[in-house]
Design a protein around this motif. Structure first.
Motif, PDB file in Angstrom:
ATOM      1  N   UNK A   7       6.741 -91.660  88.953  1.00 23.51           N
ATOM      2  CA  UNK A   7       8.193 -91.616  89.090  1.00 23.51           C
ATOM      3  C   UNK A   7       8.782 -92.992  88.801  1.00 23.51           C
ATOM      4  N   UNK A   8       9.596 -93.073  87.760  1.00 31.51           N
ATOM      5  CA  UNK A   8      10.250 -94.323  87.369  1.00 31.51           C
ATOM      6  C   UNK A   8      11.704 -94.258  87.808  1.00 31.51           C
ATOM      7  N   UNK A  38      -0.844 -87.841  83.247  1.00 32.26           N
ATOM      8  CA  UNK A  38       0.327 -88.355  83.942  1.00 32.26           C
ATOM      9  C   UNK A  38       1.527 -87.451  83.649  1.00 32.26           C
ATOM     10  N   UNK A  39       2.324 -87.215  84.657  1.00 31.10           N
ATOM     11  CA  UNK A  39       3.612 -86.541  84.490  1.00 31.10           C
ATOM     12  C   UNK A  39       4.677 -87.577  84.802  1.00 31.10           C
ATOM     13  N   UNK A  67      14.619 -85.684  94.801  1.00 29.71           N
ATOM     14  CA  UNK A  67      13.186 -85.646  94.490  1.00 29.71           C
ATOM     15  C   UNK A  67      12.395 -85.707  95.794  1.00 29.71           C
ATOM     16  N   UNK A  68      11.460 -84.766  95.936  1.00 37.98           N
ATOM     17  CA  UNK A  68      10.703 -84.680  97.194  1.00 37.98           C
ATOM     18  C   UNK A  68       9.198 -84.854  96.996  1.00 37.98           C
ATOM     19  N   UNK A  69       8.760 -85.036  95.771  1.00 38.87           N
ATOM     20  CA  UNK A  69       7.344 -85.236  95.559  1.00 38.87           C
ATOM     21  C   UNK A  69       6.700 -84.029  94.901  1.00 38.87           C
ATOM     22  N   UNK A  75       7.703 -96.420  90.684  1.00 38.42           N
ATOM     23  CA  UNK A  75       7.953 -97.704  90.034  1.00 38.42           C
ATOM     24  C   UNK A  75       9.443 -97.905  89.824  1.00 38.42           C
ATOM     25  N   UNK A  76       9.941 -99.066  90.256  1.00 43.52           N
ATOM     26  CA  UNK A  76      11.350 -99.415  90.087  1.00 43.52           C
ATOM     27  C   UNK A  76      11.476-100.390  88.926  1.00 43.52           C
TER      28      UNK A  76
END
Length: 323
Positions: A7-8, A38-39, A67-69, A75-76
């Motif tokens: 998640x970016x 990877x998604x 978004x809950x996983x 990553x920020x």
């Protein structure tokens, strides 16, 4: 987990390269056989399209707040909009919430400001773009900011320096997840150099020595990097420039932020690193050419600078190039 969700987190004013270095590398990994794959998901507040630093716009796949996983890696990204992002209680709160679900948490460049605001860097060693390191350290005194390395891992939290260091960090993640062979394949697909260690400096002395506006300091640093095997002690340098040792130290502190001795040691160590990877010279010859009194002195300087002895440093590069 059938796939690794990466998640970016993006926002207006994010740096496009901070995002693309990560997402493109993971896409290459998938294409050459990452199992599980990877998604990659770009999440923004409200799933809104964001305007990057360059003016290009990116569409988001998910709303950050919804978004809950699951999340394998959070990553920020960094960018000139990082201060506004860190000032948003909603964005910071959801980064904190998702970090609790993630196996790994990371930032690129000034994305570290958001992690710090979320309390995720408290008590940890972290890095950011060298231009923003002092600001991060002043704002978050509980974070042990180190502007030198291109990336730092502290537990399950990783922070990286400016822009293209995102590639180095992502390659390290891919190697951790899938092994060195796949990571080498990604680096080759990206036509990248595999693999700069995290401890490598963001800025080399050989790139920064001309920065000083002081003619004496600039001339002396040019002399140092071209005469590494000479006597470069404080007395010799002061004699060469015709100033006192005390005044010389003051000039280096003002213009370079370090002592002459520390500058010389760093220049010698970086030159030795270049010789180790570009020649087959034995360690004693490298030490002699770069002004170290012995191979042991070289070893100590290397461990201090890169975290590994010179023999290991050379072996890492040889392994990378053999791939």
């Amino acid at each position: 987990m059938r796939e690794r969700v990466f998640l970016v987190v993006g926002y207006d004013g994010a740096e496009l390269l901070d995002i693309a270095c990560v997402t493109s590398s993971l896409d290459i990994a998938n294409r050459i056989g990452a199992t599980p794959p990877y998604h990659v998901v770009l999440a923004t507040p409200g799933q809104r399209e964001i305007s990057c630093d360059s003016g290009l716009r990116l569409a988001a796949e998910a709303a950050l707040e919804r978004f809950t996983g699951p999340v394998h890696t959070l990553l920020v990204s960094g960018g000139r909009g990082h201060e506004r992002a860190a000032a948003s209680p909603q964005l910071v709160g959801h980064v904190r919430r998702l970090a609790a679900l993630a196996e790994r948490v990371a930032s690129v460049c000034t994305g570290s400001t958001v992690l710090a605001e979320a309390g995720l860097l408290s008590g940890r060693r972290a890095t950011t773009h060298w231009m923003y390191a002092d600001r991060l350290a002043d704002r978050f005194p509980d974070v042990r900011v180190d502007a030198e390395p291109i990336y730092i891992r502290d537990g399950n939290v990783a922070t990286s320096g400016g822009v293209t260091s995102a590639l180095d960090l992502t390659l390290a993640f891919i190697e951790e997840d899938h092994g060195p062979t796949l990571a080498r394949g990604v680096a080759m697909g990206a036509v990248a150099y595999l693999q700069r260690p995290g401890g490598q400096a963001q800025m080399s002395i050989f790139l920064t020595r001309r920065v000083s506006a002081d003619d004496l300091v600039r001339g002396l640093t040019d002399h140092i990097v071209s005469h590494l095997a000479d006597d470069l002690g404080a007395t010799a340098l002061a004699r060469l420039t015709g100033v006192s040792e005390r005044h010389l130290s003051r000039l280096f502190a003002v213009h370079l932020g370090q002592t002459p001795g520390r500058y010389v040691r760093r220049a010698r160590t970086e030159a030795a690193a270049h010789l180790l990877t570009s020649t087959g010279l034995p360690l004693c010859a490298v030490a002699r050419r770069c002004g170290f009194g012995s191979a042991e002195s070289l070893r100590q300087a290397f461990v201090d600078r890169y975290g590994v002895p010179p023999s290991r440093y050379r072996a890492m590069r040889e392994t990378a190039h053999s791939g």
